[in-house]
Scaffold this active site. Structure first.
Site, PDB file in Angstrom:
ATOM      1  N   HIS A 306       0.858  -1.192   0.000  1.00 39.80           N
ATOM      2  CA  HIS A 306       0.000   0.000   0.000  1.00 39.80           C
ATOM      3  C   HIS A 306       0.891   1.237   0.000  1.00 39.80           C
ATOM      4  CE1 HIS A 306      -3.190   2.802   1.146  1.00 39.80           C
ATOM      5  NE2 HIS A 306      -4.007   1.855   0.740  1.00 39.80           N
ATOM      6  N   ASP A 363      -7.882  -5.412   0.115  1.00 40.04           N
ATOM      7  CA  ASP A 363      -8.344  -6.263  -0.995  1.00 40.04           C
ATOM      8  C   ASP A 363      -7.964  -7.726  -0.832  1.00 40.04           C
ATOM      9  OD1 ASP A 363      -7.483  -3.421  -2.758  1.00 40.04           O
ATOM     10  OD2 ASP A 363      -9.513  -4.212  -2.685  1.00 40.04           O
TER      11      ASP A 363
HETATM   12  C1  SDX Z   1      -6.159   0.058  -2.887  1.00 49.06           C
HETATM   13  O1  SDX Z   1      -4.414   4.522  -2.006  1.00 49.06           O
HETATM   14  C2  SDX Z   1      -5.358   3.927  -1.423  1.00 49.06           C
HETATM   15  O2  SDX Z   1      -5.779   4.347  -0.363  1.00 49.06           O
HETATM   16  C3  SDX Z   1      -5.948   2.750  -2.163  1.00 49.06           C
HETATM   17  C4  SDX Z   1      -6.957   1.913  -1.409  1.00 49.06           C
HETATM   18  C5  SDX Z   1      -8.226   2.674  -1.150  1.00 49.06           C
HETATM   19  O3  SDX Z   1      -8.945   2.314  -0.210  1.00 49.06           O
HETATM   20  O4  SDX Z   1      -8.560   3.566  -1.974  1.00 49.06           O
HETATM   21  O5  SDX Z   1      -6.410   1.502  -0.168  1.00 49.06           O
HETATM   22  C6  SDX Z   1      -7.336   0.679  -2.216  1.00 49.06           C
HETATM   23  O6  SDX Z   1      -5.888   0.385  -4.008  1.00 49.06           O
HETATM   24  C7  SDX Z   1      -5.303  -0.903  -2.107  1.00 49.06           C
HETATM   25  C8  SDX Z   1      -4.061  -1.400  -2.924  1.00 49.06           C
HETATM   26  C9  SDX Z   1      -4.548  -2.518  -3.850  1.00 49.06           C
HETATM   27  N1  SDX Z   1      -3.461  -2.898  -4.803  1.00 49.06           N
HETATM   28  C10 SDX Z   1      -2.849  -4.074  -4.731  1.00 49.06           C
HETATM   29  O7  SDX Z   1      -3.022  -4.894  -3.827  1.00 49.06           O
HETATM   30  C11 SDX Z   1      -1.930  -4.369  -5.919  1.00 49.06           C
HETATM   31  C12 SDX Z   1      -0.576  -4.884  -5.412  1.00 49.06           C
HETATM   32  N2  SDX Z   1       0.095  -3.797  -4.705  1.00 49.06           N
HETATM   33  C13 SDX Z   1       1.022  -2.985  -5.479  1.00 49.06           C
HETATM   34  O8  SDX Z   1       0.739  -2.814  -6.810  1.00 49.06           O
HETATM   35  C14 SDX Z   1       1.520  -1.775  -4.701  1.00 49.06           C
HETATM   36  O9  SDX Z   1       1.819  -2.207  -3.437  1.00 49.06           O
HETATM   37  C15 SDX Z   1       0.639  -0.549  -4.612  1.00 49.06           C
HETATM   38  C16 SDX Z   1       0.200  -0.073  -5.945  1.00 49.06           C
HETATM   39  C17 SDX Z   1      -0.565  -0.836  -3.780  1.00 49.06           C
HETATM   40  C18 SDX Z   1       1.454   0.552  -3.921  1.00 49.06           C
HETATM   41  O10 SDX Z   1       2.455   0.886  -4.794  1.00 49.06           O
HETATM   42  P1  SDX Z   1       3.531   2.032  -4.420  1.00 49.06           P
HETATM   43  O11 SDX Z   1       3.224   2.719  -3.166  1.00 49.06           O
HETATM   44  O12 SDX Z   1       3.717   2.867  -5.637  1.00 49.06           O
HETATM   45  O13 SDX Z   1       4.778   1.182  -4.116  1.00 49.06           O
HETATM   46  P2  SDX Z   1       5.731   0.633  -5.207  1.00 49.06           P
HETATM   47  O14 SDX Z   1       4.918   0.069  -6.351  1.00 49.06           O
HETATM   48  O15 SDX Z   1       6.743   1.689  -5.509  1.00 49.06           O
HETATM   49  O16 SDX Z   1       6.387  -0.579  -4.451  1.00 49.06           O
HETATM   50  C19 SDX Z   1       7.461  -0.346  -3.556  1.00 49.06           C
HETATM   51  C20 SDX Z   1       8.323  -1.585  -3.712  1.00 49.06           C
HETATM   52  C21 SDX Z   1       8.677  -1.887  -5.163  1.00 49.06           C
HETATM   53  O17 SDX Z   1       9.916  -2.537  -5.181  1.00 49.06           O
HETATM   54  P3  SDX Z   1      11.252  -1.652  -5.529  1.00 49.06           P
HETATM   55  O18 SDX Z   1      10.984  -0.982  -6.885  1.00 49.06           O
HETATM   56  O19 SDX Z   1      11.367  -0.655  -4.408  1.00 49.06           O
HETATM   57  O20 SDX Z   1      12.360  -2.673  -5.588  1.00 49.06           O
HETATM   58  O21 SDX Z   1       7.592  -2.741  -3.251  1.00 49.06           O
HETATM   59  C22 SDX Z   1       7.388  -3.637  -4.345  1.00 49.06           C
HETATM   60  C23 SDX Z   1       7.633  -2.883  -5.623  1.00 49.06           C
HETATM   61  O22 SDX Z   1       8.109  -3.738  -6.643  1.00 49.06           O
HETATM   62  N3  SDX Z   1       6.011  -4.095  -4.239  1.00 49.06           N
HETATM   63  C24 SDX Z   1       5.610  -5.343  -4.380  1.00 49.06           C
HETATM   64  C25 SDX Z   1       4.219  -5.302  -4.168  1.00 49.06           C
HETATM   65  N4  SDX Z   1       3.837  -4.055  -3.935  1.00 49.06           N
HETATM   66  C26 SDX Z   1       4.940  -3.304  -3.974  1.00 49.06           C
HETATM   67  N5  SDX Z   1       6.259  -6.488  -4.662  1.00 49.06           N
HETATM   68  C27 SDX Z   1       5.514  -7.612  -4.724  1.00 49.06           C
HETATM   69  N6  SDX Z   1       4.177  -7.673  -4.547  1.00 49.06           N
HETATM   70  C28 SDX Z   1       3.496  -6.522  -4.260  1.00 49.06           C
HETATM   71  N7  SDX Z   1       2.193  -6.563  -4.058  1.00 49.06           N
END
Ligand code: SDX
Length: 428
Positions: A306, A363
């Site tokens: 998140h 989720d």
């Molecule tokens: C919702 O914003 C909100 O409030 C949203 C929400 C709401 O109520 O409105 O809470 C609802 O959207 C919840 C999130 C649902 N999405 C997912 O579950 C999809 C999987 N999660 C990711 O796509 C990610 O964690 C996000 C999109 C939720 C957050 O992304 P960020 O903050 O931009 O973080 P990032 O993508 O930069 O990740 C940081 C690091 C990265 O690695 P590095 O580039 O630093 O090496 O963590 C890794 C990412 O690759 N990473 C993951 C991961 N999520 C982040 N690696 C593996 N699996 C994951 N799920």
């Protein structure tokens, strides 16, 4: 509240900027004069360090796993409140008295039906259309039917369109599901609760009485509460940006629905259940955890991570507890729940997930409950949109009433070609 002054030294020159304090949470540095004074923009793709607005609706402390709606912790609202009361709270700022809640619920119930002409919209879609595609289309079309409440400068219009949107989303969502089955639409029954009415429109049929299961009704109502609002997430920011141009509220909410659909956002509940089904049994989990850690593999653990929560998502905790209650009451089990629990256990003990602070979010468990209640996976994000509509509408109202609000128009860092002359095609 303006706090201290901060000095920023840019190009060797000092510039003074005010630090503004909220009631709780990080201060903000007011940089509205920055470009005028320095000729430079800030650069913050994804807005990881940018406050786009002032808001009194919802506060999240991502490190402490805190989520407050108008100051009330999500756990207390999930335990003691109901979705209609939470809608009133978000829209009006205070918990209602019994009389106020009764009046609000009655008002919402007056708007649960859709214009009969709008119901014929559905027949223009393929039966196998994704229900989120239908939601985008039908909600966007509402302004073609309710233009008597689209003058955003008129507080009465804003109130009526807000009530219409909260009231009609269950009817629109249920109709999308019925259409996919080829079953007749069910009209609202205003004798039922907001959530009971939705369950009947979704799972009832004209051929027989539908008995609302109180356990399912309470679980569904709690799931709606958990999804009601969440600060300036991507879809809420989309609604605010669309609204900042003066677009009508129905168009703004349709924009929010489109943004929510993405798998990185509201589409994650559908993606998370599909992922659990793909993993199948707990013995396959280590392979998928390794894939999620592999930078060359686009696979991510859906339902994990998140932007704000860098500890646990308090909604995921309540969701898991609700899941246990529903399973116990319905005397059902689902092997995917065991897989989900094992996945959470293994991921949270893996250095990669610990270091990147990736915890289950709202989720991760929701799909398992929704599937147990009888919803197909394609309806999961529709339910998220239904529940989030009150948050979008409350945020939209707050923005429109903010005297400081202007049309949102971010700038950019330009890295394209500098000016050059056109070359005729026979000279290229
Ligand atoms: C919702 O914003 C909100 O409030 C949203 C929400 C709401 O109520 O409105 O809470 C609802 O959207 C919840 C999130 C649902 N999405 C997912 O579950 C999809 C999987 N999660 C990711 O796509 C990610 O964690 C996000 C999109 C939720 C957050 O992304 P960020 O903050 O931009 O973080 P990032 O993508 O930069 O990740 C940081 C690091 C990265 O690695 P590095 O580039 O630093 O090496 O963590 C890794 C990412 O690759 N990473 C993951 C991961 N999520 C982040 N690696 C593996 N699996 C994951 N799920």
């Amino acid at each position: 509240m303006v706090g201290d002054q901060s000095k920023l030294s840019i190009y060797g020159k000092d510039f003074d900027y005010s630090v503004i304090k909220g009631t709780v949470g990080p201060d903000v540095i007011d940089i509205r004069k920055l470009y005028g004074q320095t000729g430079a923009f800030t650069f913050d793709p994804g807005f990881t360090s940018t406050a786009a607005c002032e808001s009194a609706l919802t506060y999240i402390d991502g490190d402490e796993g805190v989520l407050l709606h108008r100051g009330y912790p999500i756990g207390q609202l999930a335990e003691n409140s109901n979705y209609m009361e939470t809608c009133y709270l978000l829209l009006n700022g205070e918990l209602p008295s019994a009389a106020e809640l009764k009046d609000f619920s009655w008002t919402i119930s007056r708007h649960t039906m859709l214009h009969e002409q709008l119901m014929s919209f559905y027949s223009g879609f393929r039966r196998d259309a994704h229900p989120m595609a239908i939601m985008c289309g039908v909600v966007g079309a509402l302004s073609a039917f309710y233009h008597d409440s689209t003058d955003i400068a008129d507080p009465d219009h804003r109130r009526i369109s807000s009530h219409r949107l909260v009231a009609k989303m269950p009817t629109i969502a249920a109709a999308a599901y019925k259409y996919s089955l080829g079953q007749p639409f069910m009209y609202p029954d205003n004798k039922l609760s907001y959530t009971g009415n939705f369950l009947r429109m979704t799972f009832g049929v004209p051929a027989e009485e539908y008995e609302v299961n109180p356990v399912i009704e309470k679980a569904m109502d709690r799931i709606f509460i958990l999804h009601a609002d969440h600060e300036q997430n991507a879809s809420t920011s989309t609604v605010r940006l669309a609204g900042s141009s003066g677009a009508n509220p129905f168009a703004c909410i349709a924009a929010g629905i489109a943004c929510l659909w993405g798998p990185a956002h509201g589409g994650a509940n559908e993606a998370a259940l599909n992922m659990l089904r793909e993993i199948g049994t707990p013995d396959k989990i280590p392979h998928y955890i390794e894939r999620a850690k592999d930078k060359n593999d686009p696979f991510r653990l859906m339902g994990f991570g998140h932007r704000v929560y860098k500890n646990y998502d308090p909604r995921a905790t309540v969701m898991q507890q609700t899941l246990r209650e529903v399973f116990a009451a319905m005397k059902v089990t689902d092997p995917l729940f065991d897989t989900a629990l094992k996945l959470e256990e293994l991921a949270l003990s893996d250095p990669y997930f610990i270091e990147k602070k990736l915890f289950p979010n709202v989720d991760f468990y929701s799909g398992i409950i929704l599937s147990a209640i009888g919803f197909p996976t394609t309806m999961f994000t529709v339910l998220f949109a239904l529940a989030r509509t009150v948050g979008w509408v409350a945020q939209w109202n707050e923005m429109i009433s903010d005297p400081a609000q202007k049309i949102g128009r971010p700038r950019q860092l330009y890295t394209g070609p500098t000016e050059r002359d056109y070359v005729a095609i026979d000279k290229r």
